[in-house]
Design an enzyme around this catalytic site. Structure first.
Site, PDB file in Angstrom:
ATOM      1  N   TYR A 284     -12.855 -21.783 -11.519  1.00 25.95           N
ATOM      2  CA  TYR A 284     -13.513 -21.032 -10.804  1.00 25.95           C
ATOM      3  C   TYR A 284     -14.216 -20.367 -10.081  1.00 25.95           C
ATOM      4  CZ  TYR A 284     -16.069 -16.735 -11.545  1.00 25.95           C
ATOM      5  OH  TYR A 284     -16.770 -15.839 -11.738  1.00 25.95           O
TER       6      TYR A 284
ATOM      7  N   LYS B 267     -13.753 -18.399  -6.426  1.00 29.69           N
ATOM      8  CA  LYS B 267     -15.211 -17.979  -5.916  1.00 29.69           C
ATOM      9  C   LYS B 267     -15.541 -18.098  -4.450  1.00 29.69           C
ATOM     10  CE  LYS B 267     -16.466 -14.700  -7.692  1.00 29.69           C
ATOM     11  NZ  LYS B 267     -15.382 -12.684  -7.660  1.00 29.69           N
TER      12      LYS B 267
ATOM     13  N   THR C 279     -20.814 -15.320  -7.597  1.00 26.09           N
ATOM     14  CA  THR C 279     -21.479 -16.019  -8.261  1.00 26.09           C
ATOM     15  C   THR C 279     -22.004 -17.075  -8.015  1.00 26.09           C
ATOM     16  OG1 THR C 279     -21.136 -17.745 -10.182  1.00 26.09           O
ATOM     17  CG2 THR C 279     -19.297 -17.249  -8.916  1.00 26.09           C
ATOM     18  N   ASP C 280     -23.105 -17.227  -9.186  1.00 31.03           N
ATOM     19  CA  ASP C 280     -23.885 -18.499  -8.515  1.00 31.03           C
ATOM     20  C   ASP C 280     -23.413 -19.532  -8.503  1.00 31.03           C
ATOM     21  OD1 ASP C 280     -24.161 -18.525 -11.190  1.00 31.03           O
ATOM     22  OD2 ASP C 280     -26.239 -19.017 -11.556  1.00 31.03           O
ATOM     23  N   GLU C 281     -21.871 -19.653  -9.283  1.00 30.71           N
ATOM     24  CA  GLU C 281     -21.833 -20.959  -9.332  1.00 30.71           C
ATOM     25  C   GLU C 281     -21.093 -21.882  -8.405  1.00 30.71           C
ATOM     26  OE1 GLU C 281     -18.992 -21.040 -13.328  1.00 30.71           O
ATOM     27  OE2 GLU C 281     -19.962 -18.592 -14.063  1.00 30.71           O
TER      28      GLU C 281
END
Ligand SMILES: NC(=O)c1ccc[n+]([C@@H]2O[C@H](COP(=O)([O-])OP(=O)(O)OC[C@H]3O[C@@H](n4cnc5c(N)ncnc54)[C@H](O)[C@@H]3O)[C@@H](O)[C@H]2O)c1
Length: 345
Positions: free
Chosen positions: A155, A159, A130-132
């Site tokens: 989260y 990741k 993810t870009d998060e």
């Protein structure tokens, strides 16, 4: 090619499974069937001779070893994860176990299999992230593949940890990996605890449309089928050990996004009053990242990929899909935690 897809009964994984089978790939779908899974998501391909399903948990290394030995995949697309930020605030442990330890188990099982097969150069372990992991942006700028990791939620931290493991298994053991970091997805089969389905389904039920904070948080929205297309392209053409950012070039604030969905519903299913009257601002999520935006130059210039739909087109398709598929979403509203405010900390 025979692809072992993990998390193939989830939102994005099922889009990958459907697209891969439609393109003639054999697919083994490995999924634990958690609260977020739905086997109806793969019903369109479930009877295909190219499709197989294995109910297994990536926290169980022995099950993974057996599945690699049984199916001998040419490639792995690893999507299985705990994926809901709000749930990660209430219960971070499950995110560490599945996203970090589960990815470690997948890497070890893949590595043992790959070494036993004579380390074929054509093997791929594609890790979907993810870009998060990059944290938050201010009003300007975009995430590139060189942006330092600065995750802010349990989260995104889990990741980020999994991304580092995948990179290390390539550098240390030579495992042929590719990585992708994608922006927010939306589209058919999106589990009804995420913002877009929540807004559509609450609007249809005449319930408040909850927006965190003042609605100014910006996300870069990508239609899920465009993401699945990009993932198969990276699997087949991506350079070894390289990571690719995938984005829709469709930045919208949460408020703009919800207003667009309301306008589409006003057109397709007009009510007595505009749906936007239901918009309600609620307490913000702790650690809520202000803005995400992807610079997709690498995947566009090196692999020639770009999204096929604008966010307006994709949202209209999505709203129509929810209007036509109540049999899919209605039972999911009964699942644990759905419809509740989670992650207030
Ligand atoms: N949704 C997004 O906007 C987005 C954006 C970028 C990246 N991603 C990443 O893409 C992947 C898929 O996301 P999604 O939105 O489809 O998630 P999802 O929650 O819809 O699906 C996750 C799937 O993984 C399975 N799963 C969970 N824990 C498991 C375990 N321990 N063992 C085996 N299977 C397990 C679930 O049963 C479910 O089918 C994730 O890795 C996520 O981090 C998501």
């Amino acid at each position: 090619m025979k692809i072992l897809v993990t998390g193939g009964a989830g939102f994005i994984g099922s889009a990958v499974v459907r697209l891969a089978v439609s393109r003639g790939h054999a697919v083994v779908n490995l999924d634990a069937l958690t609260y977020a899974a739905c086997l109806e998501n793969v019903a369109p391909v479930a009877d295909s001779p190219l499709y197989a399903f294995e109910q297994a948990d990536i926290r169980d290394p022995e099950a993974l070893t057996a599945i690699f030995a049984r199916h001998k995949p040419d490639a792995v697309m690893h999507l299985a994860a705990e994926s809901h930020v709000d749930r990660s605030i209430d219960g971070p442990g499950a995110f560490i176990e599945t996203n970090v330890m589960g990815t470690y188990n997948m890497l070890q099982a893949a590595r043992s299999f790959w070494e036993a097969e004579g380390r074929p150069e054509s093997f791929r372990f594609h890790h979907i992230s993810t870009d998060e992991v990059y944290g938050t942006l201010g009003a300007t700028g975009q995430f590139t593949e060189e942006t330092p990791y600065a995750p802010n939620s349990p989260y995104s931290a889990s990741k980020a940890g999994s991304d580092h493991l995948v990179r290390a298994w390539h550098e240390t053991y030579g495992l042929p990996v590719v990585l992708t970091n994608c922006s927010n997805n939306y589209g058919p089969y999106h589990f009804p605890e995420k913002l877009i389905p929540v807004v559509i389904l609450n609007a249809l039920a005449g319930k408040p449309l909850p927006i965190y904070g003042d609605g100014s948080n910006v996300r870069d929205w990508l239609y899920v089928e465009d993401h699945a297309d990009a993932l198969l392209l990276v699997l087949e053409k991506g350079a070894l050990g390289r990571s690719y950012n995938i984005g829709g070039e469709n930045e919208r604030s949460n408020l703009e996004l919800v207003q667009t969905i309301c306008a589409i519903l006003d057109k397709l299913r007009p009510g007595d009053a505009p749906y936007a009257d239901l918009i309600t601002f609620v307490t913000d999520r702790p650690g809520h990242d202000a803005r995400y935006a992807i610079d997709p130059t690498r995947i566009r210039e090196e692999l020639g990929w770009r999204p096929s739909v604008t966010v307006e087109e994709g949202l209209e398709r999505t709203v129509r899909w929810y209007l036509e598929n109540e049999d899919w979403w209605r039972p999911l509203l009964e699942r644990h935690g759905v419809g509740e405010r989670l992650g207030k900390a």
